[in-house]
Design an enzyme around this catalytic site. Structure first.
Site, PDB file in Angstrom:
ATOM      1  N   GLU A 206      84.290  56.055 -17.073  1.00  0.00           N
ATOM      2  CA  GLU A 206      84.455  54.594 -17.115  1.00  0.00           C
ATOM      3  C   GLU A 206      83.090  53.936 -17.157  1.00  0.00           C
ATOM      4  OE1 GLU A 206      86.667  52.831 -13.940  1.00  0.00           O
ATOM      5  OE2 GLU A 206      88.426  54.126 -14.219  1.00  0.00           O
TER       6      GLU A 206
ATOM      7  N   GLU B 219      88.552  58.594  -8.378  1.00  0.00           N
ATOM      8  CA  GLU B 219      87.685  58.174  -7.276  1.00  0.00           C
ATOM      9  C   GLU B 219      88.280  58.516  -5.909  1.00  0.00           C
ATOM     10  OE1 GLU B 219      86.507  54.100  -7.801  1.00  0.00           O
ATOM     11  OE2 GLU B 219      85.562  54.476  -9.735  1.00  0.00           O
TER      12      GLU B 219
END
Length: 479
Positions: free
Chosen positions: A285, A138
């Site tokens: 995820e 991220e």
């Protein structure tokens, strides 16, 4: 002369036998490779392994646990040498990661990138089946200043893989937060955050050129929490819906029965807007927390069980998405263990399928969905004594189980097979499990006034569990 003929005959036989054996071996190897390539194209459910866990299992015991649970794909947040060594010859596929704090060095130096690949991929492959390298986590949203270094790092790592002739076996990409896609519903109107275009356009071109996936961390839990009253809970949990409750994209008239599919299709639309149509989404995820504070009332065991159980079925049933029914994204569940060392809020420490001691937080219900998690954790659970219970309490519970509870305690009588070791803890574990199995493993049948707990490890093998060694590792997640 006769000896010469005999020698010639023996030589001829050995030669042709060797050729035949070689042909058979070659044919078998080709067949295995074909089968494996086919398996690798099938959608899968993997597991993220975070390591902010008290008394984390040693690498060897961790891998044994993965094998018992029939987990075939894992994602690490680093490239831990101990775990990579332990995974050798197991056929478990592993995605390793470049931690965020290593991006600067790798993005600034081809030599550093080559060294990283040599140390963390070449040194283990193919004994350890490394299938992907996740560069950072991220980064574009958590460390936006690092954006200019992201693609150079990826390109340098890829060049090192090419030099090692591993670029077709090991894919390189970077996991993104869901927030890089804006206006996700309806999916047909979604687009990438324009401020990221200078990075996303060349990145997607790289992924297209190398056959690598777009990695996304997608959490319907957060979509639901941020849009309560708009996004129904049932849609977030993959629950069966009546047609009137399905979400409809007004531009395509496609019906969405769950939030995750809508998020995936929003990513496909966003890529198409940038003229990229051949990159597949990989969900690196997703999950649901089983516990939260007063501000997170929907973080419950029931909801976590429902989400992850339905997610597994959705993927392994090759369900696809409304926009791309022919493509089913593989997913990595976040996560294997509750990371009890995580900072608040409470939910941060409660995303795991298992506690750090390997007992299940809840029992997934995935029967009929292949062999993932040994088919269904309810099929392989046992009831044993909880650590730290005093002997008097255990004796009272043991007496009840073997008496009014009508557990079969014949094998723990003197002289019988399970009498040794002769102590109340072992006898109680045997009796507790006998009662639990007799009652059909129903809720509440493994309690004994707080003296018992459920485990996925056969009590007869508990001595191996007692010898598991703790190992403390650093996690790079959300640096």
């Amino acid at each position: 002369m006769a000896v010469s003929k005999l020698t010639h005959s023996i030589f001829t036989f050995v030669f042709f036998y060797s050729v035949l054996l070689s042909t058979v071996k070659s044919s078998t190897l080709v067949q295995e490779i074909k089968q494996q390539n086919q398996q690798d194209r099938e959608p899968f459910v993997g597991i993220n392994i975070g390591t902010d866990v008290s008394n984390l299992l040693s690498p060897t015991d961790l891998v044994s646990f993965l094998q018992v649970q029939k987990i075939t794909h894992v994602r690490l947040y680093d490239a831990n040498q101990g775990i990579l060594k332990a995974l050798a010859k197991t056929k478990i596929r592993v995605m390793i990661s470049v931690p965020n704090n290593q991006l600067l060095a790798i993005g600034s130096s081809n030599t550093t990138a080559a060294s990283w690949i040599g140390r963390n991929v070449v040194a283990y492959y193919p004994q350890t089946l490394i299938t992907a390298v996740a560069v950072g986590d991220e980064l574009l949203t958590t460390v936006p200043s690092s954006a200019p270094l992201l693609l150079p790092a990826i390109e340098s790592l890829y060049s090192a893989l090419v030099a090692a002739n591993l670029h077709t076996q090991v894919k390189i990409s970077t996991p993104h937060a869901a927030s890089i896609v804006l206006d996700t519903f309806p999916p047909s109107q979604a687009f990438f955050n324009l401020s990221l275009s200078s990075t996303m356009v060349p990145l997607l071109q790289f992924l297209s050129r190398t056959g690598s996936p777009l990695m996304l961390n997608l959490y319907p839990y957060y979509v639901f929490m941020e849009n309560k009253g708009v996004v129904p809970l049932d849609n977030s949990l993959f629950k069966p819906l009546t047609p009137s409750k399905e979400m409809v994209d007004p531009n395509t008239l496609l019906h969405y029965t769950n939030v995750l599919d809508a998020m995936i299709d929003a990513a496909y639309v966003s890529m198409k807007n940038l003229n990229v149509t051949d990159v597949v989404v990989l969900v690196t995820e997703t999950g649901w927390p089983s516990k939260g504070d007063s501000k997170e009332p929907y973080a419950t065991i029931d909801n976590a069980d429902t989400y992850n159980s339905n997610l597994i079925k959705h993927v392994l049933d090759h369900s696809g998405t409304p926009l791309h029914p022919e493509i089913t994204s593989s997913v990595y569940i976040y996560e294997l263990f509750n990371e009890d060392l995580r900072s608040p809020p409470v939910s941060e420490a409660n995303w795991g399928l298992f506690y750090g001691n390997s007992t299940p937080v809840y029992l997934l219900h995935v029967s009929g969905s292949g062999t993932f998690l040994a088919n269904d954790t309810t099929n392989q659970t046992y009831c044993i004594v909880m650590d730290g219970i005093d002997s008097k309490t255990l004796q009272a519970a043991l007496d009840w189980a073997c008496g009014p509870g009508r557990a079969n305690c014949s094998d723990i009588q003197p002289g019988e097979d399970c009498y040794q070791p002769n102590n109340v803890k072992n006898h109680a574990s045997y009796a507790f499990d006998s009662y639990y199995q007799k009652e059909g493993k129903v809720s509440g049948s493994c309690d004994f006034k707080g003296a018992a707990m459920i485990t996925t490890t056969d009590p007869s093998k508990k001595d191996r569990l007692d010898n598991w060694k703790p190992l403390n590792l650093d996690s790079s997640r959300r640096d």
